[in-house]
Design a protein around this motif. Sequence first.
Motif, PDB file in Angstrom:
ATOM      1  N   UNK A  72      16.986 -66.554  31.393  1.00 53.23           N
ATOM      2  CA  UNK A  72      15.535 -66.717  31.472  1.00 53.23           C
ATOM      3  C   UNK A  72      14.851 -66.643  30.106  1.00 53.23           C
ATOM      4  N   UNK A  73      15.625 -66.337  29.072  1.00 56.88           N
ATOM      5  CA  UNK A  73      15.050 -66.274  27.717  1.00 56.88           C
ATOM      6  C   UNK A  73      15.944 -67.003  26.728  1.00 56.88           C
ATOM      7  N   UNK A  74      16.487 -68.141  27.160  1.00 56.72           N
ATOM      8  CA  UNK A  74      17.492 -68.824  26.354  1.00 56.72           C
ATOM      9  C   UNK A  74      16.957 -69.375  25.041  1.00 56.72           C
ATOM     10  N   UNK A  75      15.644 -69.537  24.908  1.00 54.15           N
ATOM     11  CA  UNK A  75      15.101 -70.050  23.653  1.00 54.15           C
ATOM     12  C   UNK A  75      15.134 -68.998  22.547  1.00 54.15           C
ATOM     13  N   UNK A  76      15.157 -67.715  22.918  1.00 49.50           N
ATOM     14  CA  UNK A  76      15.123 -66.664  21.897  1.00 49.50           C
ATOM     15  C   UNK A  76      16.342 -65.748  21.943  1.00 49.50           C
ATOM     16  N   UNK A  77      17.111 -65.781  23.027  1.00 50.78           N
ATOM     17  CA  UNK A  77      18.280 -64.920  23.148  1.00 50.78           C
ATOM     18  C   UNK A  77      19.530 -65.742  23.430  1.00 50.78           C
ATOM     19  N   UNK A  78      20.673 -65.188  23.050  1.00 48.30           N
ATOM     20  CA  UNK A  78      21.971 -65.776  23.386  1.00 48.30           C
ATOM     21  C   UNK A  78      22.992 -64.649  23.422  1.00 48.30           C
ATOM     22  N   UNK A  82      31.322 -61.518  22.495  1.00 50.53           N
ATOM     23  CA  UNK A  82      31.776 -60.608  23.550  1.00 50.53           C
ATOM     24  C   UNK A  82      30.815 -60.548  24.729  1.00 50.53           C
ATOM     25  N   UNK A  83      29.784 -61.375  24.697  1.00 49.62           N
ATOM     26  CA  UNK A  83      28.852 -61.451  25.813  1.00 49.62           C
ATOM     27  C   UNK A  83      27.636 -60.563  25.706  1.00 49.62           C
ATOM     28  N   UNK A  84      27.496 -59.796  24.637  1.00 51.39           N
ATOM     29  CA  UNK A  84      26.338 -58.919  24.468  1.00 51.39           C
ATOM     30  C   UNK A  84      25.129 -59.729  24.034  1.00 51.39           C
ATOM     31  N   UNK A  85      23.928 -59.376  24.483  1.00 51.73           N
ATOM     32  CA  UNK A  85      22.737 -60.143  24.112  1.00 51.73           C
ATOM     33  C   UNK A  85      22.347 -59.933  22.649  1.00 51.73           C
ATOM     34  N   UNK A  86      21.995 -61.034  21.987  1.00 51.12           N
ATOM     35  CA  UNK A  86      21.532 -60.989  20.604  1.00 51.12           C
ATOM     36  C   UNK A  86      20.326 -61.907  20.464  1.00 51.12           C
ATOM     37  N   UNK A  87      19.541 -61.692  19.412  1.00 50.72           N
ATOM     38  CA  UNK A  87      18.435 -62.583  19.128  1.00 50.72           C
ATOM     39  C   UNK A  87      19.003 -63.859  18.518  1.00 50.72           C
ATOM     40  N   UNK A 156      20.568 -56.703  21.111  1.00 55.22           N
ATOM     41  CA  UNK A 156      19.496 -56.192  21.957  1.00 55.22           C
ATOM     42  C   UNK A 156      20.081 -55.075  22.820  1.00 55.22           C
ATOM     43  N   UNK A 157      19.445 -53.904  22.783  1.00 57.84           N
ATOM     44  CA  UNK A 157      19.919 -52.734  23.523  1.00 57.84           C
ATOM     45  C   UNK A 157      19.071 -52.529  24.769  1.00 57.84           C
ATOM     46  N   UNK A 158      19.743 -52.198  25.875  1.00 56.97           N
ATOM     47  CA  UNK A 158      19.093 -52.103  27.183  1.00 56.97           C
ATOM     48  C   UNK A 158      19.074 -50.665  27.679  1.00 56.97           C
TER      49      UNK A 158
END
Length: 437
Positions: A72-78, A82-87, A156-158
């Motif tokens: 849902x935020x593919x324009x700013x996140x990927x 290892x599959x962890x979210x990054x900017x 990005x930390x959750x």
Amino acid sequence: MFPTKSILLAFLLLATGGVARAQVTLPQVQVPNLPGLPTEPLNRTVNDVLDQADPQRLRELRQVRIRHLLRTNRTVLEADPRGAPIVRSEVVALSPTPAALDRARAAGFGIGRTRTLEGLDVSIVVLQAPQGMSTRRALERLRREDPEGTYDYNHVYLESGVVPAAAAEETSVVASNGSPAVTARVGLIDGGVQRSHPVFNGVNVHEHGCTGGAVPSAHGTAVASLLVGQGDVFHGAAPGAELFAADVYCGLATGGALDSVAEAFAWMSREKVPVINISLVGPANVLLERIVRVVTARGHIVVAAVGNDGPSAPPLFPAAYPEVVAVTGVDAKQRVLVEACRGKHVDFSAPGANMSAAGIEAPFGVVRGTSFAAPLVAGLLARQLLAVGGKEQAEAAIADLAARATDLGARGVDKIYGNGLVGNDLRPPEQLSLAAH
């Protein structure tokens, strides 16, 4: 007919992926209003479902949420490898030299946000990858160009806990200033805090982050209440203590990014906050590791939740760094939460299930997760370490708390309960727990 526990777990998996589009916050554990499926009984069974969940499946809870967040935020996140979210398209450098920045510019990198971390004597520079270059290749290029430098993804930390939806009716339990305040200062790196909640009456709250104003979150408010909340029928571990709350989310899709977390640590250091609670989890990151090392070397105590990916999951960070006080959660019967991560890095256990905490949509709600055990430990340590001293003073405070812990599980320090249980007397009274439902 009420659904089976397997169906409830499936709904819980879906709900955990149901993150608000514009804000990185923990979701409300609630299902659609389907005929024959009452949502309130479902909310009441969240703890029971998790208690009997397959430990091998628990890691999927956060993975589902991450996939939804990325989608849902593919324009700013990927995702990183290892599959962890990054900017997306960002690489973060720690105190790069002028020569290293010149080489980066020559290679087509843009120099983005620069954060001078006053109080830590380091700086963070966010570098933008050249157009057409993947973030992975960008990181590899910078490390190759400057092998002596420190570079990593802007991870990005959750949050590490569940804040179920509160009951629709109002509760008659009202917090006031009846609890004796303590003289302490404690920090919170999390989402925003709803300062108008009654449990924060008389609490001196300093806020940091979010240029456009505070953005209260359910998770941040709940954790803050367990840290410093005070009242006749509710109090945190350090009731009435001075709270330094850094909002690293601010309602943004990129909330919880490493550079914001680093700036929060720097602010805490400048303000000389002795104990810092961070109930966030994510992957290892060399910049975060360096910053945590600098902060703790200066005499601050960093307390973090171990995470809820299950007993077989790899360690989550920052809790797994050796300098951090890592906290797991237990239920009312002093059993470790089935979803809690385990490992030799675990230092303490504290209550983390069927916990009442301040809410946003209703006065109180029942929370669950290692997120809510960590502030109990942080608050207890803050009551011991009233000012930032040397590293030896911080270690002495931790050792004193360990000496007072109740040994659980295998005799001595173990990978499940750490040094043992602390803060068990901080569980909310039954009256409040029932009213919160």
